[in-house]
Motif scaffolding. Structure first.
Motif: not given
Lengths: 254, 493
Positions: B108-109, B132, B151, B153-155, B157-158, B164
């Motif tokens: 997760d982190s 990062k 790393t 991934k979230k940014e 994904a938006e 991945c």
């Protein structure tokens, strides 16, 4: 600062320098003149440390150090600069980058920190203004596609950036028209001070109208056969090198 | 599905010879091993191993079928031998085809990563948090066979960007994978693509939706860690219409006496008006000064400009591997599409490189540009091999190729094999080639300015390679410049 004693040097087994003696003190300008093949450029190359030449006898001290024991880059670090007769081209390497490497390597040798980008640019700007150097030239690949005059200006600009104690100018006037000679000579004169010295190697007297020597030496068959003041240069210009050759031959016959 | 094979977690702890810690100049500087427990398969290749890999990765049935089919094809194929390369036969049964760090993969982190592993990244100069914080590069790191952390991934994904591991993509986005996998490089394209298809263990997947310009460089760092492991990554990049992505790939491997095999496949699909820029800095272990050890690098990289006005650009800086066999290519199918290949290949000691590109012009008004810079030193052999193909219907195709070679010393070789096949009379194809040597005069000039010979060689080489280096993203350009210098240390004087 420079003391050459009985210097002998060979290339491919052939003796070119046959006992050179010369002393250069801070603040002085020495001119080395002589006919083609006398050994003028060989002297410059040996002092700078070109590997093709073999020193067979004699010594050279530079600020008290044995110059001949140092690698070429160490000699540069000690403050010896050679303005090349034929500056080489390095495609793809910008002149600015090259000079930056040179300045920082020399600083490293002297135990100084490398200049950061800002300080380096500041130094460049300062010297560009002093030498009337064109920015465009500095962004181009080192000497690639430069005219003869541009190459020599670039040499003198590097000299300004490196602030050597002894500058050897190897036929800096060859292939230049009179305007280009004047520009280059002005550059050299601006860099003169009481701490540094110039060894100007030239075939013709005309460079010496602009870079006025304190001493003129005539190199012939690997030896300095005559030394004098700038008047000697005028005499050579007037009478040609034959008069020296005749004098030598007469001496040898006697 | 269950497998009959025992999972044998071995501790791949290999101590480095202490003298290696004081590596003298010119030696491989990434030759450390990481002390991480690994899950690995036994040596050798058979259907059970493939089932094992597929099961380990919890793959759907269709994927296993696909692998098994590839394996059957591979059995019928022969290893290519047309390259200008010499190496002893590879024993494909003496290779471990799966080795995963025993670490739990879902993280997760970044703080949850094994500290030992983090140190590996630090040594590689890709400390994840540093990356990062400072550079804005998204990193998908692959150690041995499994992707460890992704790393950003979230940014991403938006914006709808998928970045991945390929294993994850098979789970999460099977429809995309099924649609595009092997659509550019067929399973049976060559011996190594069939092998890769059968046993690939990880790699990256990247999908850029329509009209999206990826806001950061995407980066994958590959590293071969365990002994006798082959690394078979599979990378797939899909750029939808009007999208743009710049993708970076870097590779290092620890020092091993034995040769290790690396056979990767990279596929790129660019649809209408899309642009993909793919940059590689390849620094696999090249073997020692006597040619012992080093990676065998057999890689197939190909992109298709499927849509009109699309563009694919390959940039590679190849300094590593004992053997390099690699031809990143572009199929110019869409009208007005553009393919580019910029390459610097450095070989030193006993390295051998046979690398180049293929540009296949099919659409109308297609353009390709090839700039190859080969630098050979020591006893190495460096070959450029390139094919420019213009199909019958490809009117107004244009190609420009430039292949320059530089030799350091007189025991190395530089070779150029350009192939040109033109079936349309409106094509314009140009080829230029030069060979040069670093001159004594150039070195002396630098020396006289206070620059020692090693630094001078680096300056001259970087000048020679500049046109290619300029294509690299900034973060990589600096590293690549250093790599060139390191690779050639001790080669002159």
């Amino acid at each position: 600062m420079l003391s050459i004693q009985n210097l002998h040097a060979n290339i491919d087994g052939k003796e070119i320098l046959r006992g050179i003696n010369l002393d250069v003190k801070p603040g002085e300008i020495h001119a080395i003149m002589g006919p083609n093949g006398a050994g003028k450029s060989t002297l410059a190359s040996v002092l700078a440390g070109r590997a093709d030449y073999e020193v067979t006898e004699g010594s050279v001290t530079f600020w008290g150090k044995d110059l001949l024991a140092l690698a070429p880059e160490e000699r540069a670090g000690e403050g010896l600069f050679l303005s090349f007769q034929y500056p080489v081209e390095i495609p793809g390497l910008s002149t600015t980058n090259f000079i930056k490497s040179a300045v920082n390597e020399v600083r490293k040798y002297r135990g100084q920190d490398a200049l950061d980008a800002v300080s380096f640019l500041k130094l460049m700007k300062e010297k560009m203004a002093l030498m009337n150097m064109d920015q465009v030239l500095l962004s181009r690949s080192l000497n690639e596609g430069f005219s003869g005059g541009e190459k020599k200006r670039n040499e003198i600009f590097q000299m300004a950036m490196l602030e050597p104690k002894l500058a050897i100018l190897d036929e800096t006037d060859s292939g230049l028209d009179i305007d280009a000679i004047r520009i280059v000579a002005n550059g050299v004169n601006k860099l003169r001070n009481s701490e540094n010295a110039v060894l100007a190697i030239t075939h013709y007297q005309r460079l010496l109208d602009y870079i006025v020597p304190d001493f003129v030496h005539v190199l012939y068959q690997g030896r300095i056969v005559k030394s004098g003041t700038k008047e000697l240069a005028y005499e050579l210009e007037e009478k040609g090198y034959d008069f020296i050759k005749n004098e030598i031959n007469i001496e040898e016959q006697v | 599905m269950k497998t009959e094979l025992e999972i044998n977690p071995t501790n791949t702890q290999i101590e480095l010879d202490p003298s290696l810690e004081e590596v003298v100049s010119g030696e491989y500087k990434y030759g450390f091993t990481t002390n991480i427990e690994a899950d690995e398969a036994p040596k050798g290749l058979n259907e059970n191993i493939i089932r094992f890999i597929s099961a380990k990765k919890n793959e759907p049935e269709w994927m296993l079928e696909w692998r098994l089919k590839a394996y059957q094809q591979w059995l019928k194929m022969k290893e290519p031998n047309w390259g200008n390369l010499q190496y002893p036969p590879i024993d494909f049964q003496d290779i471990i085809y799966y080795s995963a760090p025993k670490q739990k993969i879902t993280i997760d982190s970044l703080d949850d990563i094994d500290p030992e592993l983090k140190r590996t990244f630090d040594k590689l100069g890709i400390s994840l948090d540093e990356q990062k914080r400072l550079s804005g590069v998204a990193v998908d790191a692959v150690i041995d066979s499994v992707s460890i952390a992704t790393t950003f991934k979230k940014e991403l994904a938006e914006q709808g960007i998928i970045f991945c591991s390929i294993s994850e993509a098979i789970q999460e986005h099977p429809e995309l994978v099924r649609q595009y996998l092997s659509s550019v490089v067929p399973v049976t394209d060559n011996y190594f693509t069939a092998l890769n298809s059968a046993v690939f263990t990880d790699g990256s997947f990247c999908y850029i939706p329509k009209g999206v310009r990826c806001p950061m460089e995407l980066s994958t760092y590959f590293r071969i860690n365990a002994e006798n492991t082959g690394q078979f990554e599979r990378t797939l990049i899909v750029a939808e219409a009007g999208s743009y992505v710049s993708y970076l790939e870097g590779c290092t491997a620890p020092i091993r006496d034995e040769n290790q095999l690396h056979a990767a496949v990279v596929e790129i699909v660019a649809l209408d008006d899309a642009e993909v820029k793919y940059s590689t800095v390849q620094n696999w272990y090249p073997g020692d000064k006597d040619g012992k050890g080093g990676i065998y690098n057999f890689v197939t990289k190909r992109g298709i400009c499927k849509g009109n006005n699309s563009k694919i650009s390959w940039t590679q800086v190849e300094t590593g591997s004992a053997i390099t066999w690699k031809y990143p290519s572009v199929i110019l199918k869409g009208d007005n599409s553009v393919g580019e290949f910029y390459s610097v290949a450095v070989t030193n000691n006993y390295q051998q490189a046979d690398t180049g590109t293929k540009m296949m012009h099919i659409g109308k008004n297609t353009k390709s540009r090839i700039v190859s810079k080969g630098i050979s030193a020591g006893f190495s052999q460096n070959s450029y091999r390139g094919l420019v193909q213009v199909a019958k219907q490809a009117s107004n195709a244009r190609n420009f190729s430039q292949c320059d070679s530089m030799l350091l010393g007189d025991k190395c070789g530089a070779h150029t094999f350009p192939y040109i096949e033109v079936k349309n009379s409106t094509a314009q194809v140009e080829h230029e080639a030069t060979t040069s040597k670093i001159g004594e005069d150039q070195l002396f000039y630098c020396n006289q300015r206070g620059i020692d010979t090693e630094t001078a060689v680096a300056l001259i080489i970087n000048g020679f390679a500049k046109e290619v280096m300029n294509q690299l993203p900034m973060e990589f350009a600096v590293e690549a410049q250093k790599l060139l210098a390191i690779s050639l240390e001790g080669s002159v004087g």
